[in-house]
Design a protein around this motif. Structure first.
Motif, PDB file in Angstrom:
ATOM      1  N   GLU A   1       0.850  -1.194   0.000  1.00 19.23           N
ATOM      2  CA  GLU A   1       0.000   0.000   0.000  1.00 19.23           C
ATOM      3  C   GLU A   1       0.885   1.243   0.000  1.00 19.23           C
ATOM      4  O   GLU A   1       1.863   1.322   0.751  1.00 19.23           O
TER       5      GLU A   1
ATOM      6  N   THR B   1      -1.590  -3.795   3.323  1.00 24.53           N
ATOM      7  CA  THR B   1      -2.892  -4.163   3.883  1.00 24.53           C
ATOM      8  C   THR B   1      -2.919  -5.667   4.077  1.00 24.53           C
ATOM      9  O   THR B   1      -2.240  -6.419   3.363  1.00 24.53           O
TER      10      THR B   1
ATOM     11  N   THR C   1      -5.919  -8.866   5.010  1.00 24.15           N
ATOM     12  CA  THR C   1      -7.356  -9.126   5.136  1.00 24.15           C
ATOM     13  C   THR C   1      -7.600 -10.457   5.825  1.00 24.15           C
ATOM     14  O   THR C   1      -6.760 -11.370   5.758  1.00 24.15           O
TER      15      THR C   1
ATOM     16  N   THR D   1     -10.438  -5.553   6.605  1.00 26.13           N
ATOM     17  CA  THR D   1      -9.172  -5.058   6.054  1.00 26.13           C
ATOM     18  C   THR D   1      -8.449  -4.253   7.124  1.00 26.13           C
ATOM     19  O   THR D   1      -9.041  -3.371   7.766  1.00 26.13           O
TER      20      THR D   1
ATOM     21  N   HIS E   1      -4.697  -2.117   8.108  1.00 28.62           N
ATOM     22  CA  HIS E   1      -3.634  -1.348   7.462  1.00 28.62           C
ATOM     23  C   HIS E   1      -2.413  -1.259   8.379  1.00 28.62           C
ATOM     24  O   HIS E   1      -2.548  -1.063   9.589  1.00 28.62           O
TER      25      HIS E   1
ATOM     26  N   ASP F   1     -13.049  -1.807   7.514  1.00 26.20           N
ATOM     27  CA  ASP F   1     -11.842  -1.372   6.811  1.00 26.20           C
ATOM     28  C   ASP F   1     -11.192  -0.340   7.716  1.00 26.20           C
ATOM     29  O   ASP F   1     -11.549   0.842   7.695  1.00 26.20           O
TER      30      ASP F   1
ATOM     31  N   LYS G   1      -8.678   2.024   8.737  1.00 18.11           N
ATOM     32  CA  LYS G   1      -7.553   2.826   8.247  1.00 18.11           C
ATOM     33  C   LYS G   1      -6.781   3.446   9.415  1.00 18.11           C
ATOM     34  O   LYS G   1      -7.349   3.734  10.465  1.00 18.11           O
TER      35      LYS G   1
END
Length: 244
Positions: free
Chosen positions: A174, A187, A189, A198, A200, A228, A230
């Motif tokens: 990423e 990333t 998963t 997901t 990071h 997800d 972040k």
């Protein structure tokens, strides 16, 4: 005349020696037993590796609006890297980074978990793990992580002594904002109770210190809600500034 000249020269030599001793001994004391100079007690003590990391870790004042807590390993995959086994050994650095375990062979490590106070417990949390190394150790560690990201695209399984087994479906590089002497992002998963998640990760090296930033929404995973998670930009920016 010769005796007078010799005496004057001897006196001048003595004065010169005394002057040099007074100037050259500044900041040092002579050891009475050996006569050798020894460091002055006023000389600043160098911080230990653990103390250095404590100074570099973000504090609440650096990330206003975020709580900064000690990390508990009560529900961790494992308490030590040696307690983790993988189906693909090359992926070990990724498993350690994702599970707040130190990479490589550090002199010291320190982990904190940060949460956005406005969003509450149901939001993503950012974990920061700092490690410091002997000369060359940080660069070697980064090289191992880069190799793992390239080799583990189709995922891996990590089994630990603590919270069972974790299977990661995929890993992908990423793009991240440049930081430190070198940095990389990826990333990862996983699927839990049918819900995809997901996570990071960004890893930054500054000299012989490595910072691992990892974000996950634990509440979403526990409640089988897709997520997800972040990384919080404010947290990443603040920690990068602390690293220098």
């Amino acid at each position: 005349m010769n005796r007078t000249t010799s005496a004057a020269a001897s006196a001048l030599s003595l004065l010169t020696a005394l002057s040099l001793t007074a100037c050259g001994g500044e900041g040092e004391e002579s050891d009475k037993a050996t006569g050798e100079p020894r460091p002055s007690a006023s000389r600043a003590k160098q911080p230990t590796p653990a103390e250095k990391l404590a100074e570099l870790m973000v504090a609440p004042a650096d990330v206003k609006g975020f709580s900064v807590q000690e990390h508990s390993d009560e529900f961790a995959l494992a308490k030590s890297p040696k307690d983790v086994t993988l189906d693909k050994p090359v992926c070990a650095p990724l498993a350690y980074a994702i599970n707040q375990l130190p990479l490589g062979e550090p002199q010291a490590d320190l982990t904190r978990v940060l949460a956005d106070e406005a969003k509450g417990l149901n939001s993503a949390h950012t974990y920061i793990t700092l490690t410091t190394y002997a000369s060359g150790g940080a660069q070697s560690t980064m090289a191992d992580v880069k190799k793992a990201v390239a080799a583990c695209g189709d995922g891996f399984t990590a089994e630990g002594s603590g919270d069972g087994t974790s299977t990661y479906d995929s890993v992908a590089p990423e793009d991240v904002t440049p930081a430190g002497d070198e940095t990389l992002g990826f990333t990862s998963t996983l699927t839990f109770r049918g819900a995809p998640h997901t996570m990071h990760t960004q890893i930054v090296r500054e000299g012989e210190v490595v910072g691992v930033y990892f974000s996950v929404n634990g509440a979403a995973i526990a409640n089988a809600r897709p997520s997800d998670a972040k990384l919080a930009p404010a947290v990443v920016k603040a920690q990068n500034e602390k690293l220098g």
